[in-house]
Design an enzyme around this catalytic site. Structure first.
Site, short mmCIF file in Angstrom:
data_model
loop_
_atom_site.label_atom_id
_atom_site.label_comp_id
_atom_site.label_asym_id
_atom_site.label_seq_id
_atom_site.Cartn_x
_atom_site.Cartn_y
_atom_site.Cartn_z
N LYS A 188 0.71 -1.35 -0.07
CA LYS A 188 -0.31 0.05 -0.05
C LYS A 188 0.94 1.16 -0.10
O LYS A 188 0.71 2.16 -0.76
CB LYS A 188 -0.90 0.02 1.27
N ASN A 213 1.44 4.30 -3.09
CA ASN A 213 1.14 5.49 -2.88
C ASN A 213 2.40 6.34 -3.23
O ASN A 213 2.17 7.43 -3.90
CB ASN A 213 0.43 5.76 -1.73
N PHE A 272 -1.43 9.51 -14.44
CA PHE A 272 -0.84 10.04 -13.29
C PHE A 272 0.35 11.01 -13.98
O PHE A 272 1.40 10.93 -13.25
CB PHE A 272 -0.21 9.01 -12.19
N ALA A 280 0.50 17.38 -15.13
CA ALA A 280 1.05 18.29 -14.35
C ALA A 280 0.01 19.22 -13.77
O ALA A 280 -1.14 19.54 -14.41
CB ALA A 280 2.03 18.98 -15.44
N CYS A 296 -4.61 10.91 1.42
CA CYS A 296 -3.89 9.64 1.70
C CYS A 296 -2.40 9.98 0.97
O CYS A 296 -1.44 10.02 1.77
CB CYS A 296 -4.47 8.67 0.64
N ARG A 353 -9.19 17.95 2.20
CA ARG A 353 -8.30 17.68 3.00
C ARG A 353 -7.07 17.99 2.17
O ARG A 353 -6.57 17.51 0.99
CB ARG A 353 -8.00 16.25 3.66
C1 UDX Z 1 -4.94 7.65 -3.55
C2 UDX Z 1 -4.89 6.18 -4.49
O1 UDX Z 1 -4.67 6.60 -5.93
C3 UDX Z 1 -5.42 5.20 -3.99
O2 UDX Z 1 -5.11 4.07 -4.68
C4 UDX Z 1 -5.14 5.08 -2.79
O3 UDX Z 1 -6.01 4.02 -2.10
C5 UDX Z 1 -5.56 6.34 -1.85
O4 UDX Z 1 -4.85 7.43 -2.32
P1 UDX Z 1 -6.90 9.48 -3.87
O5 UDX Z 1 -6.48 9.94 -2.86
O6 UDX Z 1 -8.58 9.30 -3.99
O7 UDX Z 1 -6.18 8.04 -4.09
O8 UDX Z 1 -6.52 10.24 -5.21
P2 UDX Z 1 -5.78 10.12 -6.49
O9 UDX Z 1 -6.76 9.81 -7.52
O10 UDX Z 1 -4.66 9.17 -6.39
O11 UDX Z 1 -5.38 11.69 -6.76
C6 UDX Z 1 -4.41 12.01 -5.66
C7 UDX Z 1 -4.04 13.45 -6.00
O12 UDX Z 1 -3.09 13.64 -7.14
C8 UDX Z 1 -5.23 14.49 -6.71
O13 UDX Z 1 -5.08 15.95 -5.84
C9 UDX Z 1 -5.02 14.75 -8.00
O14 UDX Z 1 -5.58 15.94 -8.45
C10 UDX Z 1 -3.52 14.47 -8.06
N1 UDX Z 1 -2.86 14.30 -9.48
C11 UDX Z 1 -3.45 13.08 -10.02
C12 UDX Z 1 -2.29 14.76 -10.28
O15 UDX Z 1 -2.02 16.14 -9.82
N2 UDX Z 1 -1.84 14.62 -11.34
C13 UDX Z 1 -2.02 13.30 -11.96
O16 UDX Z 1 -1.68 12.93 -13.12
C14 UDX Z 1 -3.19 12.44 -11.26
#
Ligand code: UDX
Length: 447
Positions: free
Chosen positions: A215, A219, A260, A263, A271, A342
């Site tokens: 996990k 992350n 992912f 930018a 998380c 958050r």
């Molecule tokens: C994350 C993990 O993806 C998930 O597997 C885990 O269980 C919990 O943490 P989450 O917190 O829901 O999930 O958000 P996620 O979709 O991962 O996005 C996280 C942050 O990254 C967001 O603020 C999003 O805007 C940002 N992000 C995501 C970017 O800035 N660029 C990207 O390309 C993708």
């Protein structure tokens, strides 16, 4: 006979897990220590915005007309212990105040409360994100406290759900990871997850530490990908490149992948930020801190993006102070399709500009209540157009679909100046430019 399942902690993870278990056909009893949460759930309401979750809950909560009745809630530990064959612990592990380490007090309290009531065979399954080594410690604690002794087993089964897609991720997980010590834990969890496994979800069996590490390392990898592309955005800013094109081009390499790599103002939420910090703290305790020093850099690249957005806004306003300038902020949540604010990069940027004297007005489709609670001194508007009215600059900070569907021409009539800064690289520049806007995105000075 079908397994009976309990879910301890009914926040994001627990509420979704409980509803999903009922959907899979199990009898489920959820427990929380907050009476208001239990009362809401019993009415079939969820305390947060998560697409599809309320519908799923209402499909199963006992007492709701037409529901299967397989899902009930309680605050009684003895009832939970008596009811369940499998107990999922889904409480949260926030960052400790003033420290990088995560706060294990809710997990510890859940084990301390449940264990003394376990008088018969049971499997306790940890789902919370915890520092590696916790499962070993908690297994020992269970053995000490549970009257059923060796008939009580522990397993660790991390959860990978994304907010906004929680229901889909829980019902159709892309993998199921279970850390076990004995065959019984594995056998029971194969029964619990028989449906998604039949659909093809891979089932990975590990020891305790590996399950915990899966996990935090997943992350960390995601955070690293985002900060990597944001570092490239900084270089593109300096060199006159276009980070969106760059991401597209490197993303065609299957080893890199295009996901992912968006930018912008970076990652936030409950998380990613706290998980990478807790991971560094834990590695330090284990004497492996050098292995994770790169995460410190990932964290600082991420935090720097917020400051850079503030500087882009300052530049757009002529380079001076924010005093007396009107700034519209579109988006408050840390990501779209969520009401979670958050550690939200959007609110952080809004707050910084406000603290420097800017007149900030925020609008978000679902995050207004939580944003107001966290940042009561910011200005808020009931719609995007109201937020933009009279603005000298518009900041797009959370990529809601609603914002991509806005009519830039109509917005342009409301704004004092047609300058839009895209902090998420998600708007279509040509549409905005056609309506007379100056469009500027992070990492794309030339785009
Ligand atoms: C994350 C993990 O993806 C998930 O597997 C885990 O269980 C919990 O943490 P989450 O917190 O829901 O999930 O958000 P996620 O979709 O991962 O996005 C996280 C942050 O990254 C967001 O603020 C999003 O805007 C940002 N992000 C995501 C970017 O800035 N660029 C990207 O390309 C993708």
């Amino acid at each position: 006979m079908a397994l009976k399942i309990t879910v301890i902690g009914t926040g994001y993870l627990g509420a979704t897990h409980a509803a999903a278990m009922a959907e899979l056909g199990f009898e489920v009893l959820g427990l929380d220590v907050v009476p208001e949460k239990i009362e809401m759930l019993q009415r079939g309401e969820v305390p947060m915005y998560e697409p599809g979750l309320e519908e799923l809950l209402r499909k199963h909560v006992a007492g709701i007309e037409g529901a299967s009745g397989r899902l009930r809630f309680t605050m009684d530990w003895a009832e939970v212990a008596d009811f369940g064959d499998v107990h999922f612990v889904c409480v949260n592990t926030p960052q400790k105040h003033g420290e990088y380490a995560c706060d294990m007090s809710y997990v510890d309290a859940a084990f301390e409360s449940l264990a003394p009531h376990l008088t018969g065979p049971a499997l306790v399954v940890g789902k919370s994100t915890v520092p590696v080594g916790s499962a070993d410690r908690l297994a020992a604690r269970l053995a000490e406290l549970a009257p059923a002794g060796e008939d009580v087993e522990l397993a660790w089964n991390p959860e990978f759900l994304r907010e906004g897609l929680a229901v889909q991720d829980t019902l159709h997980p892309d993998r199921i990871v279970v850390g076990v010590r004995g065959d019984r834990g594995e056998k029971l969890l194969r029964e619990v997850y028989a449906t998604p496994m039949a659909e093809g979800s891979p089932f990975v069996v590990t020891d305790f530490p590996t399950a915990e590490l899966v996990k935090t390392s997943a992350n960390s990898f995601l955070a690293t990908k985002i900060s990597f592309i944001n570092a490239m955005a900084e270089v593109c800013e300096a060199a006159g490149g276009d980070v969106a094109k760059l991401a597209e081009a490197i993303g065609y390499d299957e080893r890199i992948g295009k996901k992912f790599l968006r930018a912008g103002i970076g990652f936030g939420g409950g998380c990613l930020p706290k998980d990478i910090r807790a991971f560094m703290a834990r590695a330090g305790e284990l004497g492996a801190d050098q292995a994770l020093t790169f995460l410190r850099e990932i964290d600082s690249i991420n935090m720097r993006q917020r400051g850079q957005m503030v500087e882009l806004a300052r530049e757009a306003l002529g380079g001076g102070a924010f005093l007396g300038k009107r700034v519209a902020v579109l988006g408050a949540t840390f990501k779209p399709d969520s009401d979670d604010v958050r550690d939200s990069p959007a609110l952080n940027v809004a707050g910084q500009i406000h603290l420097q004297g800017g007149q900030v007005t925020v609008y978000d489709p679902k995050g207004m209540v939580n944003a107001r609670r966290l940042f009561p001194t910011l200005g808020y508007a009931d719609s995007a157009i109201e937020a933009v009215r009279g603005a000298d600059v518009v900041l797009h900070l959370t990529e809601w679909r609603e914002f991509r569907e806005l009519d830039p021409a109509q917005l342009g009539e409301a704004a004092a100046q047609r300058i839009v800064l895209d902090g998420r690289n998600a708007l279509d520049p040509s549409v905005w430019r056609a309506a007379g806007w100056t469009y500027r995105a992070m990492g794309r000075p030339s785009a």
